[in-house]
Motif scaffolding. Structure first.
Motif, PDB file in Angstrom:
ATOM      1  N   ARG A   2     -43.250  27.540 -28.069  1.00 27.62           N
ATOM      2  CA  ARG A   2     -41.866  27.123 -27.884  1.00 27.62           C
ATOM      3  C   ARG A   2     -40.893  28.227 -28.265  1.00 27.62           C
ATOM      4  NH1 ARG A   2     -40.923  21.606 -30.887  1.00 27.62           N
ATOM      5  NH2 ARG A   2     -39.007  21.615 -29.656  1.00 27.62           N
ATOM      6  N   SER A   3     -39.781  28.265 -27.540  1.00 23.62           N
ATOM      7  CA  SER A   3     -38.746  29.255 -27.799  1.00 23.62           C
ATOM      8  C   SER A   3     -38.000  28.935 -29.091  1.00 23.62           C
ATOM      9  CB  SER A   3     -37.761  29.294 -26.629  1.00 23.62           C
ATOM     10  OG  SER A   3     -36.636  30.084 -26.936  1.00 23.62           O
ATOM     11  N   TRP A   4     -37.423  29.967 -29.698  1.00 26.61           N
ATOM     12  CA  TRP A   4     -36.665  29.827 -30.944  1.00 26.61           C
ATOM     13  C   TRP A   4     -35.534  28.811 -30.825  1.00 26.61           C
ATOM     14  CZ3 TRP A   4     -31.510  30.839 -30.339  1.00 26.61           C
ATOM     15  CH2 TRP A   4     -31.147  31.594 -29.213  1.00 26.61           C
ATOM     16  N   HIS A   5     -34.944  28.676 -29.628  1.00 24.26           N
ATOM     17  CA  HIS A   5     -33.790  27.779 -29.499  1.00 24.26           C
ATOM     18  C   HIS A   5     -34.215  26.323 -29.324  1.00 24.26           C
ATOM     19  CE1 HIS A   5     -34.737  27.869 -25.259  1.00 24.26           C
ATOM     20  NE2 HIS A   5     -33.668  27.181 -24.926  1.00 24.26           N
ATOM     21  N   ARG A   6     -35.511  26.066 -29.368  1.00 22.44           N
ATOM     22  CA  ARG A   6     -36.022  24.694 -29.339  1.00 22.44           C
ATOM     23  C   ARG A   6     -36.725  24.351 -30.651  1.00 22.44           C
ATOM     24  NH1 ARG A   6     -32.761  22.814 -25.622  1.00 22.44           N
ATOM     25  NH2 ARG A   6     -33.147  23.606 -23.509  1.00 22.44           N
ATOM     26  N   ASP A 177     -27.481  29.719 -28.681  1.00 19.37           N
ATOM     27  CA  ASP A 177     -28.083  28.780 -27.738  1.00 19.37           C
ATOM     28  C   ASP A 177     -27.524  28.975 -26.327  1.00 19.37           C
ATOM     29  OD1 ASP A 177     -29.441  27.779 -29.901  1.00 19.37           O
ATOM     30  OD2 ASP A 177     -28.439  25.830 -29.934  1.00 19.37           O
ATOM     31  N   ALA A 180     -29.112  31.864 -24.615  1.00 22.76           N
ATOM     32  CA  ALA A 180     -30.461  31.556 -24.145  1.00 22.76           C
ATOM     33  C   ALA A 180     -30.437  30.754 -22.853  1.00 22.76           C
ATOM     34  CB  ALA A 180     -31.227  30.786 -25.229  1.00 22.76           C
ATOM     35  N   VAL A 181     -29.396  29.971 -22.657  1.00 18.98           N
ATOM     36  CA  VAL A 181     -29.259  29.219 -21.406  1.00 18.98           C
ATOM     37  C   VAL A 181     -28.865  30.154 -20.264  1.00 18.98           C
ATOM     38  CG1 VAL A 181     -27.916  27.424 -20.245  1.00 18.98           C
ATOM     39  CG2 VAL A 181     -28.748  27.042 -22.569  1.00 18.98           C
ATOM     40  N   PRO A 184     -32.422  33.145 -19.425  1.00 13.07           N
ATOM     41  CA  PRO A 184     -33.688  32.515 -19.815  1.00 13.07           C
ATOM     42  C   PRO A 184     -34.741  33.491 -20.332  1.00 13.07           C
ATOM     43  CG  PRO A 184     -32.897  31.622 -17.726  1.00 13.07           C
ATOM     44  CD  PRO A 184     -32.027  32.787 -18.051  1.00 13.07           C
ATOM     45  N   GLN A 187     -35.713  33.307 -23.950  1.00 16.78           N
ATOM     46  CA  GLN A 187     -36.442  32.153 -24.464  1.00 16.78           C
ATOM     47  C   GLN A 187     -37.875  32.568 -24.793  1.00 16.78           C
ATOM     48  OE1 GLN A 187     -35.886  28.753 -21.853  1.00 16.78           O
ATOM     49  NE2 GLN A 187     -33.723  29.223 -21.559  1.00 16.78           N
TER      50      GLN A 187
END
Length: 230
Positions: A2-6, A177, A180-181, A184, A187
């Motif tokens: 999983r990515s850091w932002h999740r 965040d 990161a959107v 991508p 991510q």
């Protein structure tokens, strides 16, 4: 993976007495913590008496006067020790810490630990810096500022009470965040992005050195790579 932002993450910010990280003293500090959804679940704030007069130019930015710091702030050494302990706990748990222009904040913290004869601060890993990330992925700004305020406006991140450590730390987390959107490719696991930022800084330093050589600079006069995040 999983990515850091999740995943759970935190953000860190300082307000200080000046721009030079070698001499600046901490006036206020904040650490905010978010869960895997980005919901804020913790906030730690400190107000310090830096032990010196706070210049008017610094007060004009963050609003904290010498009189207030002396009346309401706690001794600088106690604040710095608690701040270091809070960051150490996060890093020990492998929680990424975000900081806008992280080299400045972590250098100030390290200098303050030395100044007050405190143990060295924790090794800052993993650290994610929206300033450096944005600098790499959007290299040409055509004169537009790359400040936290400017980027928050651009990415529609709410930033009230700008230049207070708590507000700036919270906005840094939301801004990251948003990056990161938009991109991508950011991510990934936090430790990977930490190391990638080191590569970007090294490459930027090499490009700068090559340019200065073309301008006739002597090798001994070339600037070295900036600290990351030191």
């Amino acid at each position: 993976m999983r990515s850091w932002h999740r995943l759970p993450r935190a953000a860190f910010d300082l307000e200080t007495t000046g721009r030079d990280p070698a001499t600046a003293r901490i006036v206020s500090a904040s650490v905010v913590v978010a869960d895997s959804t980005g919901r804020f679940i913790g906030r730690h704030e400190w107000l310090a008496d830096p032990g010196v007069e706070i210049p008017e130019a610094a007060t004009a930015i963050h609003g904290i006067t010498t009189a207030r710091a002396r009346a309401e702030g706690r001794p600088a050494a106690a604040v710095i020790a608690e701040l270091s302990a809070s960051l150490r706990e996060l890093f020990d748990a492998r929680v990424p810490v975000l900081a806008f222009n992280a080299a400045y904040d972590f250098t100030v913290l390290a200098q303050e630990c030395r100044r007050w004869s405190l143990p060295d601060p924790p090794r800052p890993f993993p650290v994610l810096d929206p300033f450096q990330i944005h600098r790499e992925l959007e290299r040409h700004r055509n004169g537009r500022p790359r400040t936290l305020v400017a980027l928050c406006e651009e990415f529609r991140v709410t930033l009230t009470r700008a230049h207070t450590s708590a507000a700036d730390a919270a906005a840094t987390l939301v801004l990251a965040d948003a990056l990161a959107v938009r991109w991508p490719e950011l991510q990934m696991p936090a430790r990977w992005l930490h190391e990638l930022q080191i590569v970007w800084l090294r490459q930027r330093a090499e490009r700068r050195a090559a340019h200065l050589r073309r301008e006739g600079w002597a090798e001994a006069d070339l600037p070295g790579p900036p600290p990351w995040p030191c």
